[in-house]
Scaffold this active site. Sequence first.
Site, PDB file in Angstrom:
ATOM      1  N   ASN A   9       0.852  -1.185   0.000  1.00 33.17           N
ATOM      2  CA  ASN A   9       0.000   0.000   0.000  1.00 33.17           C
ATOM      3  C   ASN A   9       0.890   1.238   0.000  1.00 33.17           C
ATOM      4  OD1 ASN A   9      -1.513   2.275   0.984  1.00 33.17           O
ATOM      5  ND2 ASN A   9      -3.141   0.858   1.601  1.00 33.17           N
ATOM      6  N   ASP A  11      -0.111   4.433  -0.011  1.00 35.07           N
ATOM      7  CA  ASP A  11      -0.813   5.643   0.463  1.00 35.07           C
ATOM      8  C   ASP A  11       0.130   6.655   1.100  1.00 35.07           C
ATOM      9  OD1 ASP A  11      -3.838   4.078   1.857  1.00 35.07           O
ATOM     10  OD2 ASP A  11      -3.177   4.421  -0.200  1.00 35.07           O
ATOM     11  N   HIS A  12       1.029   6.163   1.950  1.00 28.57           N
ATOM     12  CA  HIS A  12       1.759   7.120   2.787  1.00 28.57           C
ATOM     13  C   HIS A  12       3.006   7.682   2.149  1.00 28.57           C
ATOM     14  CE1 HIS A  12      -1.316   6.781   5.633  1.00 28.57           C
ATOM     15  NE2 HIS A  12      -1.187   5.484   5.705  1.00 28.57           N
ATOM     16  N   ARG A  20       3.309  18.882   1.711  1.00 25.07           N
ATOM     17  CA  ARG A  20       3.825  20.169   1.209  1.00 25.07           C
ATOM     18  C   ARG A  20       3.185  20.579  -0.106  1.00 25.07           C
ATOM     19  NH1 ARG A  20       8.989  21.853   3.002  1.00 25.07           N
ATOM     20  NH2 ARG A  20       8.917  21.813   5.296  1.00 25.07           N
ATOM     21  N   HIS A  45      -5.604   3.580  -1.428  1.00 27.57           N
ATOM     22  CA  HIS A  45      -6.886   3.923  -0.812  1.00 27.57           C
ATOM     23  C   HIS A  45      -7.255   5.333  -1.233  1.00 27.57           C
ATOM     24  CE1 HIS A  45      -9.351   4.241   3.187  1.00 27.57           C
ATOM     25  NE2 HIS A  45     -10.083   4.498   2.115  1.00 27.57           N
ATOM     26  N   ARG A  47      -9.287   8.026  -0.630  1.00 28.58           N
ATOM     27  CA  ARG A  47     -10.232   8.500   0.375  1.00 28.58           C
ATOM     28  C   ARG A  47     -11.047   9.671  -0.149  1.00 28.58           C
ATOM     29  NH1 ARG A  47     -10.076   7.752   5.838  1.00 28.58           N
ATOM     30  NH2 ARG A  47      -8.752   6.040   6.609  1.00 28.58           N
ATOM     31  N   ARG A  51      -6.730  12.801   1.281  1.00 32.31           N
ATOM     32  CA  ARG A  51      -5.637  13.235   2.174  1.00 32.31           C
ATOM     33  C   ARG A  51      -4.286  12.698   1.716  1.00 32.31           C
ATOM     34  NH1 ARG A  51      -7.269  10.050   7.652  1.00 32.31           N
ATOM     35  NH2 ARG A  51      -9.272  11.027   7.170  1.00 32.31           N
ATOM     36  N   HIS A  52      -4.275  11.582   0.980  1.00 38.18           N
ATOM     37  CA  HIS A  52      -3.003  11.079   0.463  1.00 38.18           C
ATOM     38  C   HIS A  52      -3.129  10.728  -1.025  1.00 38.18           C
ATOM     39  CE1 HIS A  52      -5.013   7.376   1.663  1.00 38.18           C
ATOM     40  NE2 HIS A  52      -4.669   7.475   2.925  1.00 38.18           N
ATOM     41  N   GLU A  72      -8.800   0.601  -2.873  1.00 36.57           N
ATOM     42  CA  GLU A  72      -9.664   0.656  -1.688  1.00 36.57           C
ATOM     43  C   GLU A  72     -10.535   1.904  -1.766  1.00 36.57           C
ATOM     44  OE1 GLU A  72      -6.903   0.606   1.565  1.00 36.57           O
ATOM     45  OE2 GLU A  72      -6.914  -1.565   1.681  1.00 36.57           O
ATOM     46  N   THR A 103      -8.075   3.875   9.124  1.00 34.51           N
ATOM     47  CA  THR A 103      -9.256   3.006   9.169  1.00 34.51           C
ATOM     48  C   THR A 103      -9.400   2.401  10.561  1.00 34.51           C
ATOM     49  OG1 THR A 103      -8.931   2.512   6.853  1.00 34.51           O
ATOM     50  CG2 THR A 103     -10.316   0.995   8.083  1.00 34.51           C
ATOM     51  N   GLU A 153     -11.017  -9.145   3.271  1.00 32.58           N
ATOM     52  CA  GLU A 153      -9.748  -8.797   3.914  1.00 32.58           C
ATOM     53  C   GLU A 153     -10.025  -8.622   5.391  1.00 32.58           C
ATOM     54  OE1 GLU A 153      -7.181  -5.903   2.068  1.00 32.58           O
ATOM     55  OE2 GLU A 153      -6.262  -5.372   3.982  1.00 32.58           O
ATOM     56  N   HIS A 193      -3.729  -4.252   7.832  1.00 28.40           N
ATOM     57  CA  HIS A 193      -3.859  -3.051   8.680  1.00 28.40           C
ATOM     58  C   HIS A 193      -3.001  -3.163   9.935  1.00 28.40           C
ATOM     59  CE1 HIS A 193      -5.538   0.907   9.481  1.00 28.40           C
ATOM     60  NE2 HIS A 193      -5.265   0.585  10.732  1.00 28.40           N
ATOM     61  N   GLY A 194      -2.021  -2.284  10.008  1.00 34.58           N
ATOM     62  CA  GLY A 194      -1.156  -2.201  11.183  1.00 34.58           C
ATOM     63  C   GLY A 194      -0.078  -3.263  11.261  1.00 34.58           C
ATOM     64  N   GLY A 215       1.257  -1.336   4.307  1.00 35.88           N
ATOM     65  CA  GLY A 215       1.685  -0.056   3.748  1.00 35.88           C
ATOM     66  C   GLY A 215       2.485   0.804   4.701  1.00 35.88           C
TER      67      GLY A 215
HETATM   68  C1  LIG Z   1      -8.146  -0.178   4.785  1.00 38.07           C
HETATM   69  C2  LIG Z   1      -6.851  -0.130   5.498  1.00 38.07           C
HETATM   70  O1  LIG Z   1      -6.690  -0.667   6.554  1.00 38.07           O
HETATM   71  C3  LIG Z   1      -5.719   0.637   4.952  1.00 38.07           C
HETATM   72  O2  LIG Z   1      -5.681   0.662   3.572  1.00 38.07           O
HETATM   73  C4  LIG Z   1      -5.760   2.021   5.466  1.00 38.07           C
HETATM   74  O3  LIG Z   1      -7.019   2.541   5.159  1.00 38.07           O
HETATM   75  C5  LIG Z   1      -4.663   2.829   4.807  1.00 38.07           C
HETATM   76  O4  LIG Z   1      -5.124   4.131   4.637  1.00 38.07           O
HETATM   77  P1  LIG Z   1      -5.138   5.138   5.867  1.00 38.07           P
HETATM   78  O5  LIG Z   1      -3.782   5.049   6.528  1.00 38.07           O
HETATM   79  O6  LIG Z   1      -5.484   6.456   5.265  1.00 38.07           O
HETATM   80  O7  LIG Z   1      -6.232   4.613   6.776  1.00 38.07           O
HETATM   81  N1  LIG Z   2      -5.836  -2.768   3.925  1.00 39.99           N
HETATM   82  C1  LIG Z   2      -4.612  -2.611   4.668  1.00 39.99           C
HETATM   83  C2  LIG Z   2      -3.631  -1.817   3.887  1.00 39.99           C
HETATM   84  O1  LIG Z   2      -3.789  -1.633   2.699  1.00 39.99           O
HETATM   85  C3  LIG Z   2      -2.439  -1.266   4.546  1.00 39.99           C
HETATM   86  O2  LIG Z   2      -2.694  -0.939   5.901  1.00 39.99           O
HETATM   87  P1  LIG Z   2      -1.420  -0.367   6.724  1.00 39.99           P
HETATM   88  O3  LIG Z   2      -0.323  -1.393   6.595  1.00 39.99           O
HETATM   89  O4  LIG Z   2      -1.035   0.931   6.092  1.00 39.99           O
HETATM   90  O5  LIG Z   2      -1.929  -0.233   8.138  1.00 39.99           O
END
Ligand SMILES: CC(=O)[C@@H](O)[C@H](O)COP(=O)(O)O
Ligand SMILES: NCC(=O)COP(=O)(O)O
Length: 245
Positions: A9, A11-12, A20, A45, A47, A51-52, A72, A103, A153, A193-194, A215
Amino acid sequence: MKEILLGVNVDHVATLRQARGTTYPDPVHAAAVAEHAGADGITIHLREDRRHIIDRDVYVMAKTLQTRMNLEIAVTEEMLNIALEVKPAYVCLVPEKREELTTEGGLDVAGQLDKLKDAVSRLSAAGIKVSLFIDADKSQIDAAKAVGAPYIEIHTGCYAEAITDAEQQAELARITDAVKYAHGIGLVVNAGHGLHYHNVKPIAAIAEIYELNIGHAIVARAVIDGFAKAVADMKKLMIEARLGV
Ligand SMILES: CC(=O)[C@@H](O)[C@H](O)COP(=O)(O)O
Ligand SMILES: NCC(=O)COP(=O)(O)O
């Protein structure tokens, strides 16, 4: 030994860019590096508050990914229409609250069967494989099956955030039972997640899990070690877990 797949993932990476309002770092670039380093897929994801990940990232990655996209999204008309236009390989329907930091829990499928049945049907008709992001809860697993989702998931947040060893072991047992139950009724079972480098192995060792989506921990490790090494090291831990080493 059944292989376990890694969905990275990104996203971050986008969180750092949005901080920035620059064009860098580019999650599209990070995704390419992750795929080269062994990622089996890329998760993003989109959103509602962007935000990302932003819309541009989704449309560009739809053209550039060499593996496959797991998009997502919340179950809204706006997001469903984007998914139906982009047609990623996978869509994972997730709960979303604007005020949340990340999430917080799984999708309440059991409480909105008709809405989810419609969303799953529309996405599946477009050739998209649909996954539902749910808690390790048999009633939610049964509901996912009832609405026609081929994938789920399992939310591993409670396991990841457990304070004591006893709590973490209890969450691991709950997740293990849920995964085996879901697999037993014919669902393909992912988890995420986490998860991070120090808690991933017990989850990856659950033989019925098909893919882990990870991610935040990979992006965090990449700040120190670089993205390719962060991805490769995570994949190595997952394979070791499956081999029992
Ligand atoms: C659905 C999930 O657990 C992750 O994809 C999480 O949503 C990552 O995106 P955020 O860190 O913005 O929640
Ligand atoms: N659905 C979980 C995901 O895509 C990544 O979650 P995280 O590792 O960023 O908490």
